[in-house]
Design a protein around this motif. Structure first.
Motif, PDB file in Angstrom:
ATOM      1  N   UNK A 124      13.284   5.526   2.832  1.00  0.00           N
ATOM      2  CA  UNK A 124      12.802   6.652   2.290  1.00  0.00           C
ATOM      3  C   UNK A 124      13.460   7.541   0.872  1.00  0.00           C
ATOM      4  N   UNK A 125      14.812   7.184   0.943  1.00  0.00           N
ATOM      5  CA  UNK A 125      15.666   7.629  -0.563  1.00  0.00           C
ATOM      6  C   UNK A 125      15.553   6.907  -1.352  1.00  0.00           C
ATOM      7  N   UNK A 126      15.747   5.420  -1.130  1.00  0.00           N
ATOM      8  CA  UNK A 126      15.942   4.834  -2.465  1.00  0.00           C
ATOM      9  C   UNK A 126      13.946   3.938  -3.284  1.00  0.00           C
ATOM     10  N   UNK A 127      13.790   4.156  -1.856  1.00  0.00           N
ATOM     11  CA  UNK A 127      11.927   4.161  -2.188  1.00  0.00           C
ATOM     12  C   UNK A 127      11.529   5.158  -2.788  1.00  0.00           C
ATOM     13  N   UNK A 128      11.493   6.196  -2.910  1.00  0.00           N
ATOM     14  CA  UNK A 128      11.545   7.783  -3.930  1.00  0.00           C
ATOM     15  C   UNK A 128      11.804   7.252  -5.034  1.00  0.00           C
ATOM     16  N   UNK A 129      13.019   7.225  -5.388  1.00  0.00           N
ATOM     17  CA  UNK A 129      14.640   7.312  -6.006  1.00  0.00           C
ATOM     18  C   UNK A 129      14.048   5.761  -7.503  1.00  0.00           C
ATOM     19  N   UNK A 130      13.261   4.933  -6.786  1.00  0.00           N
ATOM     20  CA  UNK A 130      12.859   3.960  -7.694  1.00  0.00           C
ATOM     21  C   UNK A 130      10.920   4.078  -8.352  1.00  0.00           C
ATOM     22  N   UNK A 131      10.296   4.838  -7.523  1.00  0.00           N
ATOM     23  CA  UNK A 131       9.350   5.284  -8.224  1.00  0.00           C
ATOM     24  C   UNK A 131       9.640   5.970  -9.136  1.00  0.00           C
ATOM     25  N   UNK A 132      10.274   6.858  -9.153  1.00  0.00           N
ATOM     26  CA  UNK A 132       9.872   8.176 -10.144  1.00  0.00           C
ATOM     27  C   UNK A 132      11.028   7.211 -11.164  1.00  0.00           C
ATOM     28  N   UNK A 133      12.157   6.089 -11.249  1.00  0.00           N
ATOM     29  CA  UNK A 133      12.442   5.595 -12.470  1.00  0.00           C
ATOM     30  C   UNK A 133      11.609   4.686 -12.807  1.00  0.00           C
ATOM     31  N   UNK A 134      10.991   4.011 -12.044  1.00  0.00           N
ATOM     32  CA  UNK A 134       9.733   2.804 -13.061  1.00  0.00           C
ATOM     33  C   UNK A 134       8.511   3.536 -13.378  1.00  0.00           C
ATOM     34  N   UNK A 187      10.839   8.065 -14.845  1.00  0.00           N
ATOM     35  CA  UNK A 187      12.138   9.396 -15.647  1.00  0.00           C
ATOM     36  C   UNK A 187      13.155   8.988 -16.023  1.00  0.00           C
ATOM     37  N   UNK A 188      13.973   9.276 -16.706  1.00  0.00           N
ATOM     38  CA  UNK A 188      15.450   9.372 -16.161  1.00  0.00           C
ATOM     39  C   UNK A 188      16.305   9.260 -14.977  1.00  0.00           C
ATOM     40  N   UNK A 189      16.985   8.372 -14.882  1.00  0.00           N
ATOM     41  CA  UNK A 189      17.957   8.768 -13.382  1.00  0.00           C
ATOM     42  C   UNK A 189      18.243   9.920 -13.552  1.00  0.00           C
ATOM     43  N   UNK A 190      18.541  10.606 -14.685  1.00  0.00           N
ATOM     44  CA  UNK A 190      19.088  12.215 -14.057  1.00  0.00           C
ATOM     45  C   UNK A 190      18.312  13.262 -13.883  1.00  0.00           C
ATOM     46  N   UNK A 191      16.839  12.782 -14.591  1.00  0.00           N
ATOM     47  CA  UNK A 191      15.544  13.786 -13.959  1.00  0.00           C
ATOM     48  C   UNK A 191      15.680  13.451 -12.590  1.00  0.00           C
ATOM     49  N   UNK A 192      15.707  12.234 -12.081  1.00  0.00           N
ATOM     50  CA  UNK A 192      15.542  11.586 -10.914  1.00  0.00           C
ATOM     51  C   UNK A 192      16.825  12.810 -10.242  1.00  0.00           C
ATOM     52  N   UNK A 193      17.297  12.582 -10.017  1.00  0.00           N
ATOM     53  CA  UNK A 193      18.520  13.344 -10.079  1.00  0.00           C
ATOM     54  C   UNK A 193      18.315  14.869  -9.134  1.00  0.00           C
ATOM     55  N   UNK A 194      17.567  15.303 -10.133  1.00  0.00           N
ATOM     56  CA  UNK A 194      17.200  16.956 -10.267  1.00  0.00           C
ATOM     57  C   UNK A 194      15.877  16.877  -9.335  1.00  0.00           C
TER      58      UNK A 194
END
Length: 348
Positions: free
Chosen positions: A248-258, A266-273
């Protein structure tokens, strides 16, 4: 290049860190292949770090990152996308998939488990919105593997996560292509169709013995959330396995940064936020914190474009403020946590 353990007081500017440095509190200070500068030395002193591993470089050898290893990771990544494409297409057509095909892909991914710097660099560079279904699956598999390692799971558990990452979104091949590739925002009916993809995927594998029950559960429940607002079953956090929580976590992260057909990445730092703001409600807090703390440090050394149109390199990502790294521009250091008007605009 060999490796040697040295006192921090003996480090020189330009030395290359050979092993991730972690503070006594468990915070990542710097990752492998970080080039030591004055800022890093000061941080090591602040965290009272006594010894670190650096690469031992011969007298006539220039400091360099191992380009061969990175090239190997990229080559494997591209091969994995082609092969998972074939597996998913076979499953979609109802063909019997040989277990060794999935094992081959998962083993190819697992062999890179200790190359986290190269993995993150590769996943940052190689993006294709047109092949999102397949690149996303491979990306989630890599990120899931790293997160499982950071959570100190067993090799057996990590292998299950690798396969779960590869297959978690296979149900998307049953969703009409015009919905998946729609350039604008999907309407309610279209989103309802997208939300069926976990069920579609589960139905594709439920009767096959080559996919474990653990992986089948992830395919069905990777969009469930801790507060029961997920889909398709509305499960809460107590009903979710660690495998589901990781994907769930890594799926969301990759979707945001793709890159997607309807929006830019989005940039990784936007994704972190974004993820930090939602972690308490939607995601397991321990799983999320472990991922963010470790993945953030992997971007040290990355080239970035700032919102003031200057280009720089990430020197350090503060564990207490991962959304605002310290960036070097020539001889200058900019601490973005102290510059409210400047952010990372893009990764270069």
């Amino acid at each position: 290049m060999g490796k040697k353990c040295v006192l921090v007081s003996e480090c020189k500017i330009g030395d290359i860190i050979a092993q991730k440095i972690v503070s006594k509190y468990g915070a990542t200070i710097a990752v492998e292949n970080t080039v030591i500068n004055n800022y890093i030395i000061k941080k090591l002193a602040t965290f009272e770090t006594k010894y670190i591993w650096i690469y031992s470089i011969d007298k006539d050898e220039l400091p360099k990152i191992d380009k061969t290893s990175f090239s190997d990771v990229k080559k494997n990544y591209k091969t994995n996308i082609i092969e998972i494409n074939q597996v998913v297409n076979d499953l979609c057509k109802g063909k019997k998939v040989e277990v060794n095909k999935i094992d081959k892909i998962s083993n190819s991914i697992y062999k890179n488990i200790n190359d986290e710097y190269y993995i993150v660099k590769c996943l940052s560079e190689l993006r294709d919105s047109e092949e999102y279904v397949y690149t996303h699956s491979v990306n989630v598999s890599f990120y899931g593997m790293l997160l499982s390692k950071w959570l100190c799971l067993t090799k057996k558990d990590i292998n299950q996560i690798v396969v779960a990452g590869l297959l978690h979104d296979i149900g998307n091949v049953k969703v009409p292509i015009e919905i998946l590739n729609k350039k604008g925002k999907v309407d309610v009916e279209e989103f309802d169709e997208i939300k069926k993809h976990p069920i579609y995927g589960y139905n594709m594998v439920k009767d096959t013995s080559i996919v474990s029950d653990v992986v089948k559960e992830v395919i069905l429940m990777h969009h469930e959330r801790m507060n029961s607002t997920g889909y398709p079953l509305g499960k809460d956090g107590d009903e979710l396995s660690i495998y589901c929580k990781i994907i769930a976590v890594v799926d969301a992260y990759d979707a945001i940064t793709s890159d997607r057909t309807y929006r830019k990445r989005r940039t990784p730092f936007e994704a972190f936020e974004i993820l930090k703001n939602n972690s308490m409600e939607y995601f397991d807090i321990h799983v999320m914190d472990t991922f963010l703390e470790n993945i953030a440090a992997c971007y040290v050394g990355s080239k970035v474009l700032l919102t003031n149109d200057e280009e720089g390199e990430i020197l350090y990502v503060p564990p207490h403020c991962i959304t605002n790294p310290v960036v070097s521009i020539g001889e200058r250091y900019i601490d973005l946590s102290k510059e409210s008007d400047i952010k990372v605009k893009a990764m270069l």
